[in-house]
Design an enzyme around this catalytic site. Structure first.
Site, PDB file in Angstrom:
ATOM      1  CD1 TRP A  96     -12.618  10.813   0.225  1.00 49.75           C
ATOM      2  CD2 TRP A  96     -11.514   9.810   1.893  1.00 49.75           C
ATOM      3  NE1 TRP A  96     -12.677   9.458   0.016  1.00 49.75           N
ATOM      4  CE2 TRP A  96     -12.002   8.813   1.025  1.00 49.75           C
ATOM      5  CE3 TRP A  96     -10.779   9.426   3.017  1.00 49.75           C
ATOM      6  CZ2 TRP A  96     -11.792   7.457   1.246  1.00 49.75           C
ATOM      7  CZ3 TRP A  96     -10.569   8.074   3.234  1.00 49.75           C
ATOM      8  CH2 TRP A  96     -11.074   7.106   2.361  1.00 49.75           C
ATOM      9  CD  GLU A 156      -0.576   8.272   0.654  1.00 46.93           C
ATOM     10  OE1 GLU A 156      -0.087   7.918   1.750  1.00 46.93           O
ATOM     11  OE2 GLU A 156      -1.799   8.252   0.422  1.00 46.93           O
ATOM     12  CE  LYS A 199      -1.125   8.843   8.899  1.00 50.41           C
ATOM     13  NZ  LYS A 199      -1.914   8.752   7.652  1.00 50.41           N
ATOM     14  CG  ASN A 203      -5.417   0.116   5.853  1.00 51.51           C
ATOM     15  OD1 ASN A 203      -6.008   0.630   6.792  1.00 51.51           O
ATOM     16  ND2 ASN A 203      -4.890   0.825   4.874  1.00 51.51           N
ATOM     17  CD  GLU A 227      -7.682   6.299   5.952  1.00 53.98           C
ATOM     18  OE1 GLU A 227      -6.863   5.378   5.799  1.00 53.98           O
ATOM     19  OE2 GLU A 227      -7.497   7.448   5.526  1.00 53.98           O
ATOM     20  CE  LYS A 262      -6.085   3.262   8.742  1.00 49.91           C
ATOM     21  NZ  LYS A 262      -5.680   3.369   7.320  1.00 49.91           N
ATOM     22  CD  GLU A 318      -3.120   0.948   2.077  1.00 50.81           C
ATOM     23  OE1 GLU A 318      -3.537  -0.214   2.231  1.00 50.81           O
ATOM     24  OE2 GLU A 318      -3.693   1.947   2.562  1.00 50.81           O
ATOM     25  NE  ARG A 319      -2.345   5.344  -0.277  1.00 50.71           N
ATOM     26  CZ  ARG A 319      -3.302   5.665  -1.148  1.00 50.71           C
ATOM     27  NH1 ARG A 319      -3.040   5.724  -2.452  1.00 50.71           N
ATOM     28  NH2 ARG A 319      -4.515   5.892  -0.724  1.00 50.71           N
ATOM     29  CG  ASP A 356      -2.870  11.125   5.111  1.00 50.81           C
ATOM     30  OD1 ASP A 356      -1.917  10.589   5.691  1.00 50.81           O
ATOM     31  OD2 ASP A 356      -3.592  10.532   4.289  1.00 50.81           O
ATOM     32  NE  ARG A 402      -0.420   4.392  11.685  1.00 49.33           N
ATOM     33  CZ  ARG A 402      -1.087   4.714  10.575  1.00 49.33           C
ATOM     34  NH1 ARG A 402      -2.245   4.157  10.291  1.00 49.33           N
ATOM     35  NH2 ARG A 402      -0.605   5.614   9.758  1.00 49.33           N
TER      36      ARG A 402
HETATM   37  C1  GCU Z   1      -3.235   7.577   4.137  1.00 49.88           C
HETATM   38  C2  GCU Z   1      -3.020   6.607   3.013  1.00 49.88           C
HETATM   39  C3  GCU Z   1      -3.633   5.279   3.296  1.00 49.88           C
HETATM   40  C4  GCU Z   1      -3.166   4.775   4.666  1.00 49.88           C
HETATM   41  C5  GCU Z   1      -3.442   5.817   5.727  1.00 49.88           C
HETATM   42  C6  GCU Z   1      -2.869   5.461   7.082  1.00 49.88           C
HETATM   43  O1  GCU Z   1      -4.582   7.942   4.199  1.00 49.88           O
HETATM   44  O2  GCU Z   1      -3.553   7.149   1.819  1.00 49.88           O
HETATM   45  O3  GCU Z   1      -3.258   4.395   2.280  1.00 49.88           O
HETATM   46  O4  GCU Z   1      -3.798   3.600   4.976  1.00 49.88           O
HETATM   47  O5  GCU Z   1      -2.852   7.026   5.359  1.00 49.88           O
HETATM   48  O6  GCU Z   1      -1.930   6.122   7.501  1.00 49.88           O
HETATM   49  O7  GCU Z   1      -3.366   4.575   7.748  1.00 49.88           O
END
Ligand code: GCU
Length: 695
Positions: free
Chosen positions: A555, A399, A366, A209, A292, A288, A166-167, A371, A325
């Site tokens: 978002w 990203e 973060k 995720n 999301e 996490k 991812e990313r 973000d 997180r």
């Molecule tokens: C950003 C990113 C996601 C990631 C998320 C995170 O939104 O686009 O791909 O899952 O950060 O930090 O959990």
């Protein structure tokens, strides 16, 4: 995969050596060394020195005539030079620390523990011949942050169209392949070696995720995790797992994941005990939750402290920790409602919980409130929780900073974040907070440290863009010492990566790399979203411009541009009140459009296009000027890189890869320039004062 330490020389077979090419070891490898220490990491150092000597003609095992002595501070029978140094230093430098001196023509490194021996060894590699120059008195080195971790957003199996990681912008995962453990364990070992040489000491091996396949790493796929840990251990890299909060349901067959349910607590305790039996030095979990779409304690009416503390209770008996997180927000906001503000979310959720987290919880925050944008203010959460162990999270993966197709050297951004003083000029820094030396002292027994999302994949150059290797290197160095100068870190990286042994790095190459990289973050900032507003990117993949792409979505990332002006009013007086989350003086600095730093102006304020910045330019003219100048700059660096090729200063495949990326960067920068400038010309109706062509 449970093999003895692989000879270092075998680690560089099919992929780029990054900052550890053979030439970087010539100063050590051509000398006579004595090594005194025991344990896995001391064995690693011994093997490294032996390999270097085999190549460059030096020898190990020498004692009386050694030119280099590497020894544990506590070693009983030290050679005379080391004994002399030990007598002259007051204290043991700590397990990861070391004392280095050059006296009577002998270089002596005394480490507090085996890890210190390893970091000291790589420090000597960095110094090269300089480690054997003039005598100098003892200097003590120890990391400012105890915890220096890379989070991999790696999926075990390819999950969606975005690929396996991812990313990720550097190919597939180095840990997982086709749904199974990698078949290339040497690559994992080589990664651990690179990390150790940068100063990092921990890795989380799967995506935050946590999908169904990855969730099983915690239980029936644990052997795979243990295999990764076996490869990383010889380089002192601890292993962590991202876990799904709903694991008791997904894996344990329980009806609930309620953190206050004794059956759930018991499941985590048993599961964690099993992990520790299999991987005795297991580091802990990354979570996490309630973000999301990920599961979390809110479903049971529980707080995030209750959720995190349950996992901490399971880990604490083994010395493990949970990185919880703080990236928690409502991703289904109503874009028509200007009173809700995603920037407020982390603080609103977490600040009231300060003091409620167990010692084994680290809240991972973060660096900015939204973000990982190229420009954001520092997250106010970092100044709001003196009684909580806090870690700062950054993205090495690019990203939002060009996805490893654009050059963007990120150390200046991180240095700025770490050096930020939330309480004003005489107060502590963000680095102090992460190190556990901030206003609240050392809650939980130490700071949470620095965490980064890794930019590494199975690409031959590790990071897709070869120059993005510098970001990974710089992350480790800044986590070790957040006061380092980004340009000096870049020099270290250049020296190691491009050295030609005793001849060093040709000046022209060094100058060109500085010209390309030193200001590359600013350049990127200047041809993309202006003045801190962020998120004018294509929804989904986040690459390239789409000014209104997120504007009318749920978002929570808006710019509110209209014909009169642009920006998000986050003031207390008329806006979302986000500025009040900062302590004095920043709350009032950000509140005032006149005091607010230019680069964050439209993050905090909705202003007319004719608003005058501190530079004297209007907002609209600033947008035009920066977009023209930064795009021009990209064209310049592209031709500078071409000149390097003409005189053959770097390998042609590395040169070609960078050249290909610079072509794309130039194309993309033009696209950004044209879309942004045209959009604002049409919105504002104000033309460019210099009459340049805008479409
Ligand atoms: C950003 C990113 C996601 C990631 C998320 C995170 O939104 O686009 O791909 O899952 O950060 O930090 O959990």
């Amino acid at each position: 995969m449970n093999q003895p330490v692989t000879p270092a020389g075998e680690l560089m077979a099919d992929y780029h050596a990054a900052w550890l090419p053979w030439e970087a070891f010539s100063a050590i490898g051509s000398r006579r060394s004595a090594i005194h220490g025991e344990g896995l990491l001391a064995d690693t150092v011994r093997r490294e020195v032996e390999d270097a000597c085999a190549r460059f003609g030096g020898a190990t095992g020498a004692d009386e005539d050694a030119e280099l002595v590497l020894a544990l501070y506590s070693w009983s029978a030290l050679p005379a030079a080391a004994e002399k140094l030990r007598n002259s230093v007051a204290e043991d430098p700590g397990d990861e620390g070391f004392v280095l001196a050059r006296q009577d023509g002998v270089t002596v490194l005394l480490a507090g523990g085996p890890a210190g021996l390893l970091y000291g060894f790589f420090h000597l590699v960095r110094l090269g011949e300089a480690a054997f120059g003039a005598d100098h008195p003892p200097r003590t080195h120890r990391p400012v942050m105890r915890r220096r971790m890379l989070d991999h957003w790696d999926n075990v199996a390819v999950h969606d169209v975005m690929g396996q990681v991812e990313r990720g912008y550097a190919g597939g995962s180095i840990f997982w392949s086709d749904g199974a453990l990698t078949k290339d364990p040497a690559r994992v070992r080589a990664y651990g070696r690179l990390l150790a040489a940068s100063g990092a000491n921990a890795v989380s091996v799967n995506n935050v995720n946590v999908h169904a396949v990855e969730a099983r790493l915690l239980t029936d796929r644990l052997d795979d995790v243990a295999s990764v840990a076996d490869e990383l251990r010889p380089y002192g890299i601890g292993v962590y797992l991202s876990v799904n909060f709903a694991s008791p349901i997904m894996l344990g067959g329980l009806p609930s994941a309620d953190p206050l349910d004794p059956a759930v607590q018991d499941w985590w305790a048993r599961t964690t005990a099993r992990v520790h039996r299999r991987i005795p030095d297991f580091g802990g979990y990354v979570v996490k939750a309630d973000s999301e779409g990920q599961a979390g304690p809110f479903a049971y009416g529980r707080s995030h402290a209750e959720g995190a503390n349950m996992l901490a209770a399971a880990l604490a008996p083994y010395g493990g920790v949970v990185y919880w997180r703080a990236f928690v927000y409502n991703h289904r906001q109503d874009w028509r409602d200007r009173s809700t503000d995603r920037a407020r979310a982390a603080y609103d959720h977490f600040a009231p919980l300060d003091g409620q987290f167990a010692d084994a919880v680290i809240l991972q925050v973060k660096y900015g409130p939204i973000d990982f944008q190229p420009r954001e203010p520092v997250s106010p959460v970092l100044a709001a929780m003196p009684n909580t162990r806090l870690a700062v999270e950054v993205q090495v993966t690019q990203e939002y900073t060009g996805q490893q197709r654009h050059v963007c050297y990120l150390a200046p951004l991180w240095r700025e974040v770490l050096g930020f003083r939330p309480w004003g000029a005489s107060g502590a820094t963000v680095a102090d907070v992460a190190a556990g030396t901030g206003p609240g002292g050392s809650p939980g027994g130490g700071g949470g440290g620095l965490v980064a999302v890794s930019n590494v994949g199975d690409d031959r150059f590790w990071t897709g863009h070869p120059l993005a290797q510098a970001n990974l290197y710089a992350f480790g160095r800044l986590a070790w010492d957040p006061s380092l100068d980004p340009s000096a870190i870049l020099d270290e990286w250049i020296d190691l990566t491009f050295t030609r042994g005793a001849d060093g790095v040709p000046d022209q190459l060094r100058h060109t790399l500085h010209a390309i990289m030193d200001d590359s973050w600013r350049t990127y900032e200047h041809y993309t979203a202006p003045l801190g507003v962020g998120f004018m990117v294509n929804p989904g993949d986040h690459y390239g411009p789409s000014i209104d792409g997120y504007e009318y979505t749920q978002w929570g990332t808006y710019h509110f541009a209209d014909r009169n002006g642009i920006g998000v009013d986050r003031t207390q007086a008329t806006g979302t009140g986000f500025t009040a989350q900062y302590p004095h003086p920043w709350s009032s600095t950000y509140e005032s459009p006149h005091d607010c730093p230019d680069e964050l102006l439209i993050f905090f304020h909705h202003v007319p296009y004719t608003h005058i910045l501190h530079t004297g330019a209007t907002v609209i003219q600033h947008i035009y000027d920066t977009h023209f100048a930064a795009t021009q700059r990209v064209h310049e660096i592209r031709s500078q890189w071409q000149k390097i090729h003409n005189v053959g200063l770097v390998d042609s495949d590395l040169h070609a890869r960078v050249a290909e990326r610079l072509n794309e960067q130039a194309r993309s920068a033009e696209e950004w320039r044209d879309q942004i400038n045209s959009y604002f010309l049409r919105k504002s109706g104000i033309s460019d004062a210099l009459g340049r062509r805008i479409y």
